[in-house]
Design a protein around this motif. Sequence first.
Motif: not given
Length: 110
Positions: A9-10, A12-15, A47-48, A65-66, A68, A76
């Motif tokens: 679980d990362y 919140n995702t970066k917007e 990276k996003a 989104y990021d 991995d 992705g």
Amino acid sequence: MTVKFTKEDYGNTKEILMFPDHYVAFAHTFLKDDAAAVNVGGKKIIKAGTIYPANDATAKGVLLYDVDVTNGDQNGALIIHGFIKQSAIPAAPADEAKAALPLIKFFPAA
């Protein structure tokens, strides 16, 4: 045959989108040894906001989104049309990348 599952679980995702309800993206498989991956806490992350595959005339899209790729190839989404917050992406887009991505508008930091 053993199947290994990992769940992380990362938070919140970066917007990176200026308008999150207006974009077009397509699925892409990112390889474990992808040159765009950076080391983040011992993990290989693309990276996003990364202009992919490079921030130049070869650009095909912007990563939503990021991703991995530490444990192998991963899927992705690459944005091919939309409005991106330039302040939210890892590097400012080069003029060549902007020309290669005519359906993406980069908004400067507000």
